[in-house]
Design a protein around this motif. Sequence first.
Motif, PDB file in Angstrom:
ATOM      1  N   ASP A   5       0.830  -1.205   0.000  1.00 26.25           N
ATOM      2  CA  ASP A   5       0.000   0.000   0.000  1.00 26.25           C
ATOM      3  C   ASP A   5       0.867   1.259   0.000  1.00 26.25           C
ATOM      4  O   ASP A   5       0.560   2.243  -0.681  1.00 26.25           O
ATOM      5  CB  ASP A   5      -0.926   0.018   1.213  1.00 26.25           C
ATOM      6  CG  ASP A   5      -1.998  -1.061   1.141  1.00 26.25           C
ATOM      7  OD1 ASP A   5      -2.380  -1.423   0.006  1.00 26.25           O
ATOM      8  OD2 ASP A   5      -2.434  -1.536   2.200  1.00 26.25           O
ATOM      9  N   ASP A   9       0.179   3.521  -3.215  1.00 20.97           N
ATOM     10  CA  ASP A   9      -0.722   4.634  -2.936  1.00 20.97           C
ATOM     11  C   ASP A   9      -0.363   5.916  -3.704  1.00 20.97           C
ATOM     12  O   ASP A   9      -1.254   6.538  -4.301  1.00 20.97           O
ATOM     13  CB  ASP A   9      -0.756   4.908  -1.424  1.00 20.97           C
ATOM     14  CG  ASP A   9      -1.850   5.890  -1.066  1.00 20.97           C
ATOM     15  OD1 ASP A   9      -2.998   5.708  -1.514  1.00 20.97           O
ATOM     16  OD2 ASP A   9      -1.558   6.859  -0.331  1.00 20.97           O
ATOM     17  N   ARG A  12      -1.516   6.303  -7.486  1.00 28.30           N
ATOM     18  CA  ARG A  12      -2.924   6.488  -7.861  1.00 28.30           C
ATOM     19  C   ARG A  12      -3.181   7.878  -8.437  1.00 28.30           C
ATOM     20  O   ARG A  12      -4.204   8.124  -9.039  1.00 28.30           O
ATOM     21  CB  ARG A  12      -3.819   6.278  -6.628  1.00 28.30           C
ATOM     22  CG  ARG A  12      -3.826   4.853  -6.106  1.00 28.30           C
ATOM     23  CD  ARG A  12      -4.859   4.651  -5.009  1.00 28.30           C
ATOM     24  NE  ARG A  12      -4.545   5.416  -3.804  1.00 28.30           N
ATOM     25  CZ  ARG A  12      -5.269   6.440  -3.358  1.00 28.30           C
ATOM     26  NH1 ARG A  12      -6.341   6.849  -4.041  1.00 28.30           N
ATOM     27  NH2 ARG A  12      -4.953   7.067  -2.248  1.00 28.30           N
ATOM     28  N   TYR A  13      -2.222   8.786  -8.250  1.00 28.73           N
ATOM     29  CA  TYR A  13      -2.389  10.164  -8.692  1.00 28.73           C
ATOM     30  C   TYR A  13      -1.481  10.447  -9.893  1.00 28.73           C
ATOM     31  O   TYR A  13      -0.280  10.150  -9.851  1.00 28.73           O
ATOM     32  CB  TYR A  13      -2.041  11.128  -7.559  1.00 28.73           C
ATOM     33  CG  TYR A  13      -2.812  10.874  -6.290  1.00 28.73           C
ATOM     34  CD1 TYR A  13      -4.117  11.332  -6.146  1.00 28.73           C
ATOM     35  CD2 TYR A  13      -2.230  10.157  -5.241  1.00 28.73           C
ATOM     36  CE1 TYR A  13      -4.829  11.090  -4.971  1.00 28.73           C
ATOM     37  CE2 TYR A  13      -2.930   9.924  -4.066  1.00 28.73           C
ATOM     38  CZ  TYR A  13      -4.226  10.383  -3.941  1.00 28.73           C
ATOM     39  OH  TYR A  13      -4.931  10.143  -2.790  1.00 28.73           O
TER      40      TYR A  13
END
Length: 290
Positions: A5, A9, A12-13
Amino acid sequence: MTLLDLLLDPLRYEFMVRALATAVVAAVVCAVLSCWLVLIGWSLMGDAVSHAVLPGVVLAYILGAPFAIGAIVFGFLAVALIGTVRSTSRIKEDAAIGIVFTTLFALGLVLISVTPSQTDLNHIVFGNLLGVSAGDLVQVLIISAVVLAVLVVKRRDFTLYAFDPTHAFAIGLNTRLLGAGLLALLALTAVVALQAVGVVLVVAMLIIPGATAYLLTDRFGRMLVIAPVASALCAIAGIYLSYHLDTAPGGTIVVVQGALFTLVYLFAPREGVLAKRTAARRHRGAAPVA
């Protein structure tokens, strides 16, 4: 949160993906060039060119032109001015560099202070890695490809020039042209790093990777591998740390590079401070007693 994660994480952007790609590309091209800069002793020249591009970037903004054009023009201008001052006066090179880059950098700060803008031009000084657009990334990729292509094609000539310019001249190489070529590549590379860490920290990306690799090996070919690999890993680590710690990404990348250099400086197998002290103790212990 699992390790997976933590790694996935930020991806994701889109802006984080662009930031990561820009940082890695800038880190690699800066690291490759830094190997020659460290050998030649052009650390101060790298500082000069990276700071001198600031007024060019601001003027490009005022005129509505791409930042890269202004930066390249003023990078070449700085190199020309340093050479002119050095060759037409009694001023030595280090003083000429200091005069030119501080004056141009100050001019850039003045221009920023008087330029009305909806964009925070201070990002030019301190970097705006998270604000890199798709167009900026394409520009970075193109300039980096050009710089790396020239360095690969001319690596033997540049290496001989770095180690022994007298011998390079004796075998027919145009040493003045080689020096000018490296300075031109330095100006282009400063433009690439500008997108990642800003004017202030460009010199760190241009010097620290080469210096780190220099302490790890005495073979230039290995330096050209160690420096970009280490620099790219530092860029990735810096981006992830900045995301999870909410710190400035450009500054975090340079801090990670500095931390790696410190570790190498202390613990490098042959050139590290601790290794040298250990070897010195062994040498004293093995010395015959009179």
